[in-house]
Scaffold this motif. Structure first.
Motif, PDB file in Angstrom:
ATOM      1  N   LEU A  50       0.830  -1.184   0.000  1.00 53.53           N
ATOM      2  CA  LEU A  50       0.000   0.000   0.000  1.00 53.53           C
ATOM      3  C   LEU A  50       0.878   1.252   0.000  1.00 53.53           C
ATOM      4  CD1 LEU A  50      -2.688  -0.971   2.688  1.00 53.53           C
ATOM      5  CD2 LEU A  50      -2.841  -1.198   0.212  1.00 53.53           C
ATOM      6  N   ALA A  98      -5.708   0.494   5.707  1.00 53.59           N
ATOM      7  CA  ALA A  98      -6.148   0.067   4.375  1.00 53.59           C
ATOM      8  C   ALA A  98      -7.251   0.972   3.845  1.00 53.59           C
ATOM      9  CB  ALA A  98      -6.625  -1.386   4.430  1.00 53.59           C
ATOM     10  N   ALA A 119      -7.457   0.644  -0.205  1.00 54.06           N
ATOM     11  CA  ALA A 119      -7.100  -0.729  -0.568  1.00 54.06           C
ATOM     12  C   ALA A 119      -8.269  -1.418  -1.261  1.00 54.06           C
ATOM     13  CB  ALA A 119      -6.717  -1.510   0.687  1.00 54.06           C
TER      14      ALA A 119
END
Length: 206
Positions: free
Chosen positions: A1, A136, A141
Motif C-alpha cells: 500500500l 487500508a 485498498a
C-alpha cells in the motif's frame, strides 16, 4: 500500500488508545494481577477508576480519528469499523464466559476447537485486524487486499493465543504476567498444537 507516514501519525495514537483500553478491560475480566510486569491498573487504582479510564481511552481514540487529515468519507468508514470491532470484542468476552461455563467433558475435540478458534478470532484476531483495516481504508485498498489483511489478522490472532498459552506457564519475570493465570481455561495449544505448527508456512504463502 502506498501511504504517506505523516498522514496516519494520529491514527497510530488512536489505535494505541483503543489497545490500551482493551488491555485494561481484559485485566478486569481475567482478574489479572500484572500487566507487563507492573500492577494491573484496576488493582492499583480500583475498579471504578480503571473502567472509566478505559472508556476515556476509547473516546480519545475516536477523537484522534476525527482529527485525521483525510477525506470525511474515510473517517466515517474508520469510525464505523472501530464501532464494529468494539462490539465484536465485547461479544467475544461474553462468548468466552459462556464457552467456559457450558463446555462439557464429552464434547469432541473438533467441536471445542471450532468454538475456541471462533473466540480467538473475535478477540485477538480483531485486535490485529484493527492495526491493518483503518490504514487500508486510508490507502483505498482493494477488496482483495482487505480480505488478505483480515485473513492474516485471524492467523496472527490464533498464533498469539498459542504463545499466550505458553506464556501462562512461564514465570512472570519473563512474560510480564503471573503464571497459571488461565489455569482453569481450555487453551488453544491443548487442542491444536500440531495443526498450528503445520499451518505456520501458510502465513507466507497467502
Amino acid at each position: 500500500l502506498q501511504l504517506e507516514q505523516t498522514k496516519i501519525s494520529k491514527l497510530y495514537n488512536a489505535l494505541e488508545c483503543l489497545q490500551a483500553a482493551s488491555l485494561i478491560l481484559d485485566d478486569i475480566d481475567d482478574q489479572s494481577l500484572l500487566r507487563r510486569e507492573k500492577i494491573a491498573l484496576y488493582k492499583a487504582f480500583g475498579l471504578t477508576k480503571a473502567t472509566y479510564s478505559a472508556l476515556q481511552l476509547i473516546m480519545l481514540g475516536n477523537q484522534n480519528v476525527s482529527n485525521l487529515e483525510i477525506e470525511d468519507s474515510a473517517k466515517t468508514k474508520i469510525h464505523e469499523y472501530i464501532s464494529r470491532a468494539t462490539i465484536a470484542l465485547i461479544h467475544c468476552q461474553v462468548s468466552e464466559f459462556t464457552f467456559e461455563a457450558q463446555r462439557l467433558p464429552e464434547q469432541s475435540k473438533e467441536v471445542l476447537l471450532r468454538e475456541l478458534t471462533k473466540i480467538n478470532r473475535l478477540k485477538t484476531g480483531v485486535a490485529f485486524e484493527a492495526c491493518f483495516h483503518p490504514v487500508a481504508i486510508i490507502a483505498n485498498a482493494s477488496l482483495d487486499q482487505m480480505n488478505r489483511f483480515e485473513k492474516l489478522a485471524n492467523y496472527l490472532g490464533e498464533y498469539f493465543q498459542v504463545l499466550d498459552d505458553i506464556g501462562d506457564l512461564i514465570p512472570s519475570n519473563q512474560m510480564g504476567k503471573e503464571p497459571l493465570q488461565d489455569a482453569n481455561k481450555l487453551k488453544s495449544i491443548e487442542l491444536h498444537e500440531e495443526e498450528m505448527i503445520t499451518r505456520l508456512p501458510l502465513l507466507y504463502d497467502e
